[in-house]
Design an enzyme around this catalytic site. Structure first.
Site, PDB file in Angstrom:
ATOM      1  CB  THR A  63      -3.298  -4.536  -3.401  1.00 12.75           C
ATOM      2  OG1 THR A  63      -2.615  -3.724  -4.378  1.00 12.75           O
ATOM      3  CG2 THR A  63      -3.679  -5.864  -4.033  1.00 12.75           C
ATOM      4  CG  MET A 116       2.155   4.474  -0.349  1.00 16.14           C
ATOM      5  SD  MET A 116       3.413   5.425  -1.215  1.00 16.14           S
ATOM      6  CE  MET A 116       4.901   4.808  -0.441  1.00 16.14           C
ATOM      7  CB  CYS A 117       1.464  -0.768  -3.835  1.00 16.59           C
ATOM      8  SG  CYS A 117       1.920   0.661  -4.854  1.00 16.59           S
ATOM      9  CB  VAL A 118       1.158  -3.695   0.771  1.00 19.27           C
ATOM     10  CG1 VAL A 118       0.609  -4.807   1.659  1.00 19.27           C
ATOM     11  CG2 VAL A 118       2.444  -4.152   0.092  1.00 19.27           C
TER      12      VAL A 118
END
Length: 198
Positions: free
Chosen positions: A129, A124-126
């Site tokens: 980004t 998700m966030c990793v």
């Protein structure tokens, strides 16, 4: 043609520490083997500081009632932040640490063209980004042992449980051939960025 690099040797100028918050690293909601993740991210932060690299702690502002709702114990960052010209916190409300934040401006202003990305959650966030960083033309390094996630629960008629380690590996693979995946956080080296660089 190889799909991914196996070792990273040249230094990076910035470390992006994604959502290492207490909700994801402590207690019942912690990712599997959170102690390893915290050890590896602490090591990366310490070496990035020593090398003069930019350190950016990305902190997620969750929705009301979630474990990372701002102001709650779970929202707090696990690692202490040494606020300075080369270390700061950026808060976000989406998976992508660049979305609606000053992250790109911060990196550009510092002259950072190569980044290491670590943290949670891998897929998700990793990944979000790291993907935007690649799209923006940054060199992106992902140390395999410095990002983590949860198991994907079984879904009747679709799949059994997908172990967290497999999810993390697929998250790396899904970024394609431009990301540099290295086995260990210790493989990442750091150098100060050059603000005068083109």
């Amino acid at each position: 043609m190889t799909n991914h690099a196996t070792r990273q040797t040249s230094p990076v100028h910035a470390l992006i520490v994604v959502d290492i918050q207490k909700d994801a690293t402590e207690g019942a909601r912690a990712v599997p083997d959170a102690a390893r993740l915290l050890d590896r991210t602490a090591d990366l932060i310490a070496r990035a500081r020593k090398g003069g690299a930019l350190v950016v702690h990305v902190q997620n502002d969750g929705q009301p009632g979630t474990g990372d709702e701002p102001g709650t114990p779970g929202w707090a960052l696990h690692h202490p932040v040494e606020e300075s010209a080369t270390e700061t916190v950026i808060r976000k409300t989406r998976d992508d640490g660049f979305h609606g934040t000053a992250l790109q401006e911060l990196l550009t202003g510092a002259g950072a063209s190569a980044l290491a990305v670590c943290g949670v959650m891998s897929e998700m966030c990793v990944q979000a980004t790291a993907r935007t960083a690649l799209e923006l033309g940054y060199r992106v390094v992902m140390p395999h042992d410095a990002h983590a996630t949860h198991d994907i629960p079984a879904a009747p008629g679709i799949s059994d449980v997908v172990p967290a380690a497999a999810v993390s590996r697929v998250a790396e693979w899904g970024l394609g051939s431009d990301v540099e995946v290295v086995p260990f956080a210790a493989d990442v080296s750091f150098a100060a960025p050059d603000p005068s660089a083109d």
